[in-house]
Design an enzyme around this catalytic site. Structure first.
Site, PDB file in Angstrom:
ATOM      1  N   LEU A   1     -21.028  -7.025   6.617  1.00 37.66           N
ATOM      2  CA  LEU A   1     -21.089  -7.477   7.991  1.00 37.66           C
ATOM      3  C   LEU A   1     -22.603  -7.812   8.229  1.00 37.66           C
ATOM      4  O   LEU A   1     -23.816  -7.799   7.405  1.00 37.66           O
ATOM      5  CB  LEU A   1     -20.621  -5.360   8.874  1.00 37.66           C
ATOM      6  CG  LEU A   1     -19.882  -5.635   8.633  1.00 37.66           C
ATOM      7  CD1 LEU A   1     -19.489  -3.627   9.461  1.00 37.66           C
ATOM      8  CD2 LEU A   1     -18.527  -6.191   9.767  1.00 37.66           C
ATOM      9  N   ASP A   2     -23.056  -8.381   8.845  1.00 38.46           N
ATOM     10  CA  ASP A   2     -23.974  -8.411  10.252  1.00 38.46           C
ATOM     11  C   ASP A   2     -24.739  -7.226  10.233  1.00 38.46           C
ATOM     12  O   ASP A   2     -24.269  -6.497  10.494  1.00 38.46           O
ATOM     13  CB  ASP A   2     -23.989  -9.350  11.396  1.00 38.46           C
ATOM     14  CG  ASP A   2     -23.626 -10.919  11.341  1.00 38.46           C
ATOM     15  OD1 ASP A   2     -23.765 -11.343  10.248  1.00 38.46           O
ATOM     16  OD2 ASP A   2     -22.935 -11.097  12.128  1.00 38.46           O
ATOM     17  N   ARG A   3     -26.139  -7.569   9.990  1.00 35.62           N
ATOM     18  CA  ARG A   3     -27.122  -6.249  10.173  1.00 35.62           C
ATOM     19  C   ARG A   3     -27.310  -5.657  11.302  1.00 35.62           C
ATOM     20  O   ARG A   3     -26.700  -4.691  11.361  1.00 35.62           O
ATOM     21  CB  ARG A   3     -28.261  -7.368  10.298  1.00 35.62           C
ATOM     22  CG  ARG A   3     -29.153  -6.065   9.812  1.00 35.62           C
ATOM     23  CD  ARG A   3     -31.073  -6.219   9.701  1.00 35.62           C
ATOM     24  NE  ARG A   3     -31.957  -5.535   9.739  1.00 35.62           N
ATOM     25  CZ  ARG A   3     -33.282  -5.432   9.451  1.00 35.62           C
ATOM     26  NH1 ARG A   3     -33.621  -6.779   9.284  1.00 35.62           N
ATOM     27  NH2 ARG A   3     -34.016  -4.489   9.009  1.00 35.62           N
TER      28      ARG A   3
END
Length: 325
Positions: free
Chosen positions: A151-153
């Site tokens: 997942l993106d940060r």
């Protein structure tokens, strides 16, 4: 170097040579990848050189880098030291370890389901000393923990972590076959076009002027990408959507909403400055993207579904828009 999850020193160890016994959860991994995980500070070129010279042996026999290690294999490793000048990477503190432990919403013998907070990277690197996976390894006694997907940060929500190598392969195969099911909650800027319930636009990863990773639509060089959308609630200037990615491209939901003229609220990469400033002036302080639901088949063949409600900060922003309305 005892204590590494996945190998242990045998009684034959000497100060100069290590004999590593392969634990069952590492079975099937390539020898070169096993050693790179074991000796993270040693350059890859050094690892390949000692294998090529025959200094690394499996069960006293010469092996190649692509040799698949098996449970109980005895791996002879010559002295390999990390560079003395290499600064030691910061370790996650007790507070962040407790926070990540609390984020585990389900624990099974083969995997963990974690509700990742926004703002935490899934792994260290690129200026980040440690992320979710390093923190979980520090906080738990598991011998093996690896990310199944990412997942993106700045995206919050459900992410899957494997506790055995066999489970990692089985679960990642499902993501490659697109047989998993993921559903997101996403707040976008603007009024989502009525009648648009699917976006199909090929995506290409590019590097921006400042060196940051970006994604753009490209019919010539992009990879096929599809996302289904459903409007859940409309506010003045914003729309709350349900997004179901049918492919798993980088920044897929963020770019597919942006090409419809409705970027994700709080998106510093794809939202114009005026809209971002307006969002922040209204109290917005995060990317409004949350992995709400995750469905997959366990390595034992059971179909399972997990849900994570939107976190408090996400919900507070929605409530603020409702009150304004």
């Amino acid at each position: 170097m005892p204590g590494h999850p996945g190998s242990r020193d045998s009684a034959e160890s000497t100060p100069r040579v290590q004999w590593l016994e392969v634990a069952p959860e590492w079975a099937g991994q390539r020898l070169d990848n096993f050693l790179m995980g074991r000796f993270r500070g040693v350059p890859k070129s050094v690892i390949y050189r000692v294998i090529r010279k025959g200094a690394v042996r499996a069960n006293r026999k010469r092996v190649k880098p692509d040799y698949r290690i098996a449970p109980g294999d005895s791996i002879r490793v010559p002295p390999m030291y990390e560079p003395a000048a290499r600064p030691e990477r910061a370790q996650p503190g007790r507070r962040v370890q407790r926070r990540m432990q609390a984020a585990v919403v389900h624990e099974a013998p083969d995997y963990l389901v974690v509700d990742k907070p926004a703002g935490i990277a899934v792994h260290g690197g690129s200026g980040v000393d440690f992320g979710l996976i390093e923190t979980l390894r520090a906080a738990r006694d598991d011998r093996y923990l690896e990310l199944v997907h990412r997942l993106d940060r700045d995206t919050s929500g459900l992410i899957l972590v494997a506790r055995r190598r066999s489970a990692l392969k089985a679960l990642q195969d499902q993501f490659r076959r697109k047989s998993t099911h993921k559903v997101y909650r996403v707040l976008v800027v603007g009024e989502w076009p009525r009648g648009v319930d699917r976006v199909e636009a090929p995506l290409q990863r590019v590097t921006g002027g400042a060196g940051e990773r970006l994604v753009r639509v490209s019919t010539d060089h992009g990879k096929a990408a599809r996302t289904d959308f459903r409007a859940l609630e409309r506010f003045p200037g914003y729309t709350l959507l349900e997004a179901t990615p049918l492919t798993g491209r980088t920044h897929q939901i963020r770019v597919h909403t942006a090409v419809q003229g409705c970027p994700v609220a709080g998106d510093e990469k794809y939202l114009d400055r005026a809209s971002q400033s307006a969002w922040q002036r209204g109290g917005g302080d995060r990317l409004m993207l949350h992995a709400h639901q995750l469905a997959f088949e366990t390595p034992e063949g059971e179909k399972v579904t997990f849900e994570a409600p939107v976190p408090e900060d996400f919900g507070a922003q929605i409530q603020r828009l409702r009150q304004r309305q």
